[in-house]
Structure formats: structure tokens, C-alpha cells
Design a protein around this motif. Structure first.
Motif, PDB file in Angstrom:
ATOM      1  N   THR A 105       0.874  -1.173   0.000  1.00  0.00           N
ATOM      2  CA  THR A 105       0.000   0.000   0.000  1.00  0.00           C
ATOM      3  C   THR A 105       0.912   1.225   0.000  1.00  0.00           C
ATOM      4  OG1 THR A 105      -1.621  -1.217   1.315  1.00  0.00           O
ATOM      5  CG2 THR A 105      -1.915   1.161   1.142  1.00  0.00           C
ATOM      6  N   ALA A 106       0.686   2.136  -0.936  1.00  0.00           N
ATOM      7  CA  ALA A 106       1.610   3.260  -1.127  1.00  0.00           C
ATOM      8  C   ALA A 106       0.895   4.590  -0.979  1.00  0.00           C
ATOM      9  CB  ALA A 106       2.262   3.172  -2.509  1.00  0.00           C
ATOM     10  N   PHE A 107       1.598   5.537  -0.356  1.00  0.00           N
ATOM     11  CA  PHE A 107       1.111   6.906  -0.186  1.00  0.00           C
ATOM     12  C   PHE A 107       2.153   7.842  -0.786  1.00  0.00           C
ATOM     13  CE2 PHE A 107      -0.492   4.208   3.126  1.00  0.00           C
ATOM     14  CZ  PHE A 107      -1.841   4.527   3.197  1.00  0.00           C
ATOM     15  N   ASP A 108       1.729   8.695  -1.707  1.00  0.00           N
ATOM     16  CA  ASP A 108       2.713   9.505  -2.411  1.00  0.00           C
ATOM     17  C   ASP A 108       2.302  10.967  -2.469  1.00  0.00           C
ATOM     18  OD1 ASP A 108       1.469   9.903  -5.409  1.00  0.00           O
ATOM     19  OD2 ASP A 108       0.953   7.945  -4.590  1.00  0.00           O
ATOM     20  N   ILE A 109       3.319  11.805  -2.505  1.00  0.00           N
ATOM     21  CA  ILE A 109       3.151  13.251  -2.620  1.00  0.00           C
ATOM     22  C   ILE A 109       4.189  13.768  -3.602  1.00  0.00           C
ATOM     23  CG2 ILE A 109       3.134  15.476  -1.428  1.00  0.00           C
ATOM     24  CD1 ILE A 109       2.604  14.083   1.167  1.00  0.00           C
ATOM     25  N   VAL A 110       3.789  14.650  -4.504  1.00  0.00           N
ATOM     26  CA  VAL A 110       4.708  15.401  -5.357  1.00  0.00           C
ATOM     27  C   VAL A 110       4.551  16.868  -4.979  1.00  0.00           C
ATOM     28  CG1 VAL A 110       5.324  16.044  -7.711  1.00  0.00           C
ATOM     29  CG2 VAL A 110       4.536  13.721  -7.228  1.00  0.00           C
ATOM     30  N   LEU A 111       5.656  17.534  -4.646  1.00  0.00           N
ATOM     31  CA  LEU A 111       5.570  18.911  -4.167  1.00  0.00           C
ATOM     32  C   LEU A 111       6.922  19.604  -4.326  1.00  0.00           C
ATOM     33  CD1 LEU A 111       5.436  18.906  -0.249  1.00  0.00           C
ATOM     34  CD2 LEU A 111       6.563  17.181  -1.633  1.00  0.00           C
TER      35      LEU A 111
END
Length: 446
Positions: free
Chosen positions: A112-118
Motif C-alpha cells: 500500500t503506497a502513499f505519495d506526494i509530489v511537491l
């Protein structure tokens, strides 16, 4: 004395030059460190843009769910950022937006993956939010009920309205016989309806711990800064004992399987799969590379053998897609899905098998093989423009127990494959005994 560059006087010379150019365009070295609590961290520096992709991968997914408890991982994916010690419910998505970023999460079979691009300057805040959710997600009862409803709505939107996904679920159940990968994409509705808050809380406490997670960062940050930021956010979270590894059993002897689905909303077509190793279960990395090349030759692009013969020339098929999920913890499938044209699903399947059988018997011409290598490697090179895609590949590899640095060896491994090696892999794994066919027919059904 340096070697002479490949000649461009012929198509083979141009292909060789292209392969050499791609091989030379290697990405920055993958850097790695591990905290004392077991959190594994990978960094790929890329200062081309002032952005970072940060992804936190928990090594637990749908295949880990016990019978009667499907949807646990998907529900927890929804709940992880619905409130924590530092963020009230609803604040996470607003905070990411204010930082100029975008967030997403996915539930897979193995992880299970949680991702952010910022923006890179905002990475410490993203890491702080991820760490707070790992240690202090509130998993409130109101959010629990709300997210169950959200998953029910998601199921209706994505699955109940898609004849294709429903047929693929039934196909996977037969093709993956005896494996946890046989479970349906959205689990079982009855399990979701009977889900208990305590079960989700136990799932969180059992699996969402630093020694069962991999943090991947790709973008404009250096190793020293990232190490300091990660330590500040995650080092205080204790490790925890994990359940024993779950074996992924496969049949000792393979047998051909088939089924027919008849429904009013189905289009004429078929799914045809072969049980094959993943990159994690193959005897050598060349096996999964050869299987990916076979997909390229068979069904990728207008010049592929299946498209050229069965879609363009004979019009037995209207269209086709071919898929090989090589980054899996257990054995996987090479699957071809097609809609039929001037043929029944059974006739189309036979025509597909004849082309595959030819690949099993006859080595590919070197020029065809080299051209397939070039297309595959060029596509990978172009996708490296996306920090998020790079992070996804690294995280997915780590979650299934592979060393992600092996991904950087793929151009070398692909270039080393010969026609005889590819034919041998096709002969070994694209056997009829390893195949599953699901024929799709439009009709009243049972």
C-alpha cells in the motif's frame, strides 16, 4: 583504443546506435540508508526541477488479508490521512494543496503506497505528515463509516460499471488458482459490509510500522539533508514484531484451464494468460526481461506480431492489450486481452496460440529482437522524466523484496539477451499447460 561507434548506414546500425545511446543515459546512482527502527530509505537525486516525489510504501496489501477480511488494506488506505495527532480530519489534502503539491494513494496486491509530489523546499513538512500518520493516525469511527461508503461508491463507479474489469476479476480467479492474487480487485462486498473498526485498528498496528515500510524520494534533495529530515520525523517511531511471511503456493503441475462468460453487457472477446515467474521469483533477472521482450514482440504497437496479423491483416481481432506485471512478490501472469472481429473468441484464441507457438519453435530474427529492445528501453527512458514514476518503480521493487538498484541494470540485461535465449523462455513458459482462457460472449447468460 576506444571502440568505433556503430555504423548508421543500415537500419541495424541505427538500432545498435540507439541501444548504445540509451544504455549510456544512466540515471543518477540510487542511494540508500536504513534507520535503527528499520525504516528503509531510497534517494534518487534529480535537480532538473525544484520538485520531489516522496512515496511511503508499506509492505502489506490485499494478498495478506485473511479470508473474510478483504478490503482491510483498501479501507486503511482511505483512513490513514483522515486525521492524526497533528492534523484534524480533512486537513491533510488541504495542507498538501497549500504546499503546492498533490497527493495520492494506491492499494496493491503486495503493498500500500502513499505519495506526494511537491516543491523540494516543502519536503520536510510532507515527511512530518507521513510520520505522524504512521505513528498517530486516529482512525476515527466517523471516518470509518464515511470511508466504507466511499469505497462502496468507488466500487460502483469503477467495477460495477465495467464489464471488462469484472470479467478480468473472474479470469484472474481461475488463472491464479490457489494464490492470494486470485482475490477480486475490490474484495468481497460482504466483507466490507461486515467490517469492524477493531479489525482495521489491529491491521494498522500490525503492519504500519517503520520496519515494514520503505520511503522513496526522487528529486531535488541531497542525501545529507534527506537523512537529517527523515531522522527528525521517523526515528522516534518504534519498530514492531511482524507476522511470519506468507508463502505463495502454486500448483506442482500445471494444467490448461478455460471458462466461458455470457452476459448482456459483455463484448465478444477473450482473456488469455500464462502463469509465469515475476522478477522476484524468476531463476535469473534475464527471465523476466525476456518475458517483457516477448510482450513487446507479440502485442506492443502496430508492428507487433499479433496486431499486424490478427487486427490489421486478418481482422480476427478489433483490438488487443498485453500485460506482464513483473514486479510481484510471487509468480504472476502474462495476459493478453482482446476484443474479437471476424472470429469467435475460441477461433481468435486458436489464432493467437498459433503465433505464440511459432515464437516457441523459431528464434526471432536478430533485427526484430533488437528493434523490440530499442522500443522497450526508449519507453523506459522517456518515463524517467517523471519523478513519481521512478519512485513508484523503486518502491514497488523494495516492497517485494528486490534490491531496487537492480532496476538500473535492466538496459544491460536486455541488451545481453539473444534470440535463442528468448525462444527458450517462450518455450518454457508460454506452454498450453500453463494457460488460462476466458471466452467472453454477449448473451442472456445463465
Amino acid at each position: 583504443m576506444s571502440a568505433s561507434p556503430p555504423s548508421l548506414d543500415s537500419e541495424s546500425g541505427m538500432i545498435a546506435a540507439g541501444l548504445a545511446s540509451i544504455a549510456a543515459a544512466s540515471p543518477p546512482a540510487l542511494q540508500h540508508f536504513t534507520l535503527e527502527n528499520g525504516l528503509s530509505v531510497y534517494l534518487r537525486e534529480d535537480h532538473g526541477m525544484p520538485l520531489v516525489a516522496a512515496q511511503l510504501w508499506y509492505h502489506v496489501g490485499t494478498r495478506h488479508e485473511p479470508p473474510g477480511h478483504s478490503n482491510l488494506s483498501h479501507l486503511l488506505e482511505h483512513l490513514m490521512f483522515s486525521g492524526s495527532r497533528k492534523l484534524a480530519p480533512g486537513q491533510y489534502s488541504r495542507a498538501v494543496a497549500r504546499l503546492g503539491g498533490k497527493a495520492n494513494a494506491t492499494t496493491r496486491n503486495d503493498a500500500t503506497a502513499f505519495d506526494i509530489v511537491l516543491p523540494a523546499t516543502r519536503l520536510p513538512i510532507a515527511l512530518e505528515m507521513m510520520a505522524d500518520a504512521m505513528a498517530h493516525a486516529t482512525l476515527g469511527r466517523d471516518a470509518f463509516e464515511r470511508e466504507i461508503k466511499a469505497i462502496e461508491d468507488e466500487r460502483r463507479l469503477k467495477l460495477d460499471n465495467s464489464w471488462y474489469l469484472q470479467s478480468l476479476d473472474q479470469h484472474h480467479r481461475l488463472a491464479h488458482e490457489g494464490s492470494p492474487y486470485a482475490e477480486p480487485t475490490f474484495g468481497h462486498p460482504v466483507d466490507l459490509n461486515e467490517m469492524q473498526w477493531a479489525s482495521v485498528h489491529t491491521w494498522y498496528r500490525t503492519w504500519y510500522v517503520p520496519n515494514n515500510a520503505t520511503l522513496v524520494v526522487v528529486g531535488a534533495v541531497d542525501l545529507q539533508s534527506l537523512r537529517q529530515q527523515v531522522k527528525a520525523c521517523f526515528a522516534g517511531i518504534p519498530r514492531s514484531a511482524l507476522p511470519a511471511p506468507q508463502p505463495l503456493r502454486q500448483p506442482v503441475e500445471w494444467r490448461e484451464r478455460s471458462q466461458t462468460l455470457v452476459r448482456p453487457d459483455l463484448r465478444g472477446g477473450l482473456h488469455l494468460s500464462f502463469n509465469v515467474p515475476s522478477q522476484a521469483t524468476a531463476q535469473s533477472p534475464q527471465v523476466s526481461c525476456a518475458l517483457r521482450l516477448l510482450c513487446e514482440v507479440l502485442g506492443k504497437g502496430f508492428s507487433s506480431r499479433l496486431y499486424g496479423n490478427l487486427v490489421r491483416d486478418r481482422q480476427l481481432l478489433r483490438g488487443l492489450v498485453i500485460d506482464y506485471q513483473h514486479l510481484c512478490h510471487g509468480d504472476t501472469l502474462l495476459t493478453l486481452s482482446a476484443t474479437t472481429g471476424n472470429a469467435t473468441p475460441q477461433e481468435a484464441a486458436q489464432a493467437i496460440r498459433e503465433i505464440i507457438e511459432d515464437l516457441r519453435r523459431t528464434p526471432l530474427p536478430d533485427e526484430v529482437l533488437e528493434h523490440a529492445k530499442l522500443r522497450l528501453l526508449a519507453r523506459q527512458l522517456y518515463t524517467r522524466d517523471s519523478n513519481a514514476w521512478q519512485a513508484e518503480q523503486i518502491g514497488q521493487a523494495a516492497a517485494i523484496g528486490l534490491d531496487p538498484s537492480l532496476l538500473d541494470r535492466e538496459p544491460e540485461l536486455l541488451r545481453s539477451l539473444t534470440s535463442s535465449m528468448v525462444r527458450q523462455i517462450a518455450s518454457q513458459y508460454l506452454q498450453r499447460e500453463r494457460s488460462t482462457a476466458t471466452y467472453l460472449l454477449q448473451g442472456a447468460g445463465a
